[in-house]
Each structure stands twice: as C-alpha cells, then as structure tokens.
Design a protein around this motif. Structure first.
Motif: not given
Ligand code: FAD
Length: 318
Positions: A14-21, A37-53, A301-304
């Motif tokens: 299981t890998q760690f990933t997160f979403e940012i706005l 920056d503080p979350l990069m030590e957990f080696n996320p393979p990807f980071i999601d970026v939301t879209y806001h219309r 994780y939805y880090s918001m």
C-alpha cells in the motif's frame, strides 16, 4: 508513470498519496510547496490537484438590476501540476471537469497536459454552480463524466474532434473516475450509481478513487457491490481526517456522507479544535490500518492544503 503501473510496481504494497487544492487567487505557489514538502518523506508516487470551475456572483446595481460577475477563486491546476512534476519528480494528476468546458476546451486542455508530460488525470462531471440546483453542461460540453472519459479515450486513439486532422498523434492518458461508497447525492440508489460507474469503466477508465468515508464498512460493501457488478479496476479509498468542530455539519452537508455516531460523540466532547484534530487523526489512523490490512493499493488523503494532520497519520502508517 501511470497510476496502474505504480500499482504493478508496488507488488501489493500500500502506498501513500494525497490531494491538494490550488491556492486562492492572489496567493503564492509557495503555499502549495509548504503543504507538500512535509509529506514528501513518505514517497507519494503521485499527487492529485483539484480543478475549480468559475463561480457566479450577482452584484446589486441601481434600479434593482443585478450584474453577473464570473470569478475563478482557485485557478492554476495545470500550472501547479507542471510545477510539482518539475520540483519533486513525482506524477501530478490534474482533475478535469465537464462543467465549464466545451468539448473543444477539453481537447485543448488535454493537449496541454500531454505536452507537459502528464500521464494521468481524474475525469469528473463537477457540481452544479452555486446559484443553480442542477448541473448544467456548457453548450457543446459533456453532461456526465462518462462522456468526458469517451473523449479522452478517443484522443488516446488519435481521434481528435476535427476528423480531418492528418497524422494526429494519440495521447496515452491513464484515467481515474470518482466512486461514492455512500452513493452520489443525486443518485436514486447505490445500485443505480454503481451501474453508471460501470459505464464510466466500460468507456475506458482505469481506476476508481472514492469520495471520503468515515466508516470502512461502507467502503468494503461498496467494493463488494462493484465487484459483483463486474467492475474489476483498482478502487482507491479517499480519506479525510476531521479537523474542526464545524466539519461535523459541514462534511455531511457538502460531501453527502454519514459520520459514525462514535466519532460524533467523541468530537462533541472535545474542548477545542486542536482536540478535534487529535480525534480526527486517531480515527483516520485506525481506518487506514484496517484498509492497509485489506490490501488497498493506495491510501489517498484529502489534505485540503494542510499537511500537519496528514503527516501524523502517514508517520503511523508508512
Ligand atoms: P458522474 O459520474 O457524471 O455522475 C453524476 C451523477 O449522475 C451520479 O448521480 C450518477 O449516478 C448519475 N449518472 C451518471 N451517468 C448517468 C446517466 N447516463 N443517466 C442518468 N444519470 C447518470 N469536483 C470539482 O469541481 N473539482 C474536483 O477536482 C473534484 N474532485 C473530486 C475527486 C473525487 C475523488 C470525488 C469523489 C469527487 C470530486 N469532485 C470534484 C466532485 C464531483 O465533481 C461531484 O461529486 C459531481 O457532482 C459528480 O461528479 P462525477 O464525476 O462523479 O459525475
């Protein structure tokens, strides 16, 4: 690398990933880096970026006339994705919506992403604009996320909107779509929602990423129903740690999810928001541990944009 390849490469881990706005318009991109920056030590393979219309504001003018003002509070999804890939060398996954886009806009958006070396995206319908009850597509836009998935897959086969384009290059996007363990707000039933989810997969989506949930049983039942319906793509659980007392009402209202009574009781006893945050972290750690044991490919994780609580959770898990 594609999300599906990240799964293969991890061989069951299981890998760690997160979403940012994206930040509010006018804010610096440094606020995004400070959250990542503080979350990069957990080696996320990807980071999601939301879209806001865009949103519409109505300003009262003389003689009772209303002026409609179009604003975009959080632009910058594509730019942030490029900045993330450049700075951290991890995959950035932009969300892309039906709402606010014509098919032509979508095609041009996809071309930009392809040129930037972005290989993944999450295809969504988007919500109704705040001043409207129901979702209305733009003229020449898509009504459902499934239609957007079809367009992306056409492009993946080199089919652009202009059929007369010669020597057109196919894109190669890996496509995620949204799933709702407690059903989408507008769906008449979970079964109906899952049938439409299956349509999105048949149209060429590669994985599902879920709405937040606070009771793992809801996720397990949803996954079982998806499998029974013949949906066989990876299902990634989305998790959000509760952080403030206000969210006790806000989260069910905005995301149409239930909170377990035990969690509500604990939060109601909390003396302040820092106590709520500690409860939210503990709850999310327990959820995460059980999901990890269940063998989910990612804990997403939805880090918001706030990394402190997500970091504490990741420290306990990864
Ligand atoms: P769809 O899959 O199109 O479904 C919408 C509704 O229509 C559902 O009730 C479904 O059952 C129904 N339906 C589907 N097809 C049909 C059909 N053919 N006939 C009748 N009914 C049908 N919003 C943003 O604005 N920006 C974001 O970045 C963003 N990211 C998100 C990330 C995740 C993981 C999730 C879960 C949601 C996200 N959202 C985002 C919110 C999302 O846009 C809303 O929940 C939206 O209302 C539905 O989007 P969808 O892609 O699930 O829609």
């Amino acid at each position: 690398m594609k999300v599906t390849d990240h799964i293969k490469k991890a061989k069951g881990k299981t890998q760690f990933t997160f979403e940012i706005l994206p930040p509010l318009k006018g804010q610096d991109i440094q606020s995004i880096f400070d959250a990542i920056d503080p979350l990069m030590e957990f080696n996320p393979p990807f980071i999601d970026v939301t879209y806001h219309r865009e949103e519409y504001n109505y300003i009262e003018r003389e003689k009772g006339l209303l002026e409609k003002k179009v604003i975009r509070k959080r632009p910058g999804t594509v730019g942030i994705c490029a900045a993330i890939q450049n700075r951290y060398q991890v995959d950035a996954i932009p969300h892309i919506l039906c709402g606010g886009f014509t098919q032509e806009d979508t095609e041009n958006f996809l071309i930009d992403l392809d040129f930037l070396g972005i290989e993944n995206l999450v295809a969504l319908r988007g919500d109704a604009v705040k001043s409207e009850t129901y979702f209305n597509p733009n003229k020449g836009g898509h009504t459902y996320a499934k239609d957007l998935v079809v367009q992306i897959n056409n492009l993946n086969q080199g089919q652009y909107l202009d059929e007369e384009l010669l020597n057109s290059t196919p894109t190669d996007f890996c496509v995620g779509v949204a799933g709702y363990p407690e059903k989408h707000a507008e769906a008449p039933s979970l079964e109906s929602d899952i049938q439409f989810l299956k349509e999105k997969i048949k149209a060429g989506s590669d994985y599902i990423i879920t709405q937040m949930f606070f009771d793992n049983q809801k996720f397990f039942e949803f996954k079982k129903k998806c499998r029974e319906a013949g949906i066989d793509v990876p299902i990634i659980p989305g998790l959000k740690p509760m952080a403030t007392l206000k969210q006790l009402n806000l989260i069910p209202h905005r995301f149409h999810v239930d909170l377990p009574q035990e969690l509500i009781n604990e939060i109601q006893k909390a003396s302040d928001n820092s106590a709520v945050s500690e409860i939210g972290i503990e709850w999310c750690i327990e959820q995460s541990k059980e999901l990890k044991k269940h063998g989910v490919p990612f804990l997403h994780y939805y880090s918001m944009g706030k990394s402190k609580n997500v970091k504490k959770i990741a420290q306990a898990l990864f």
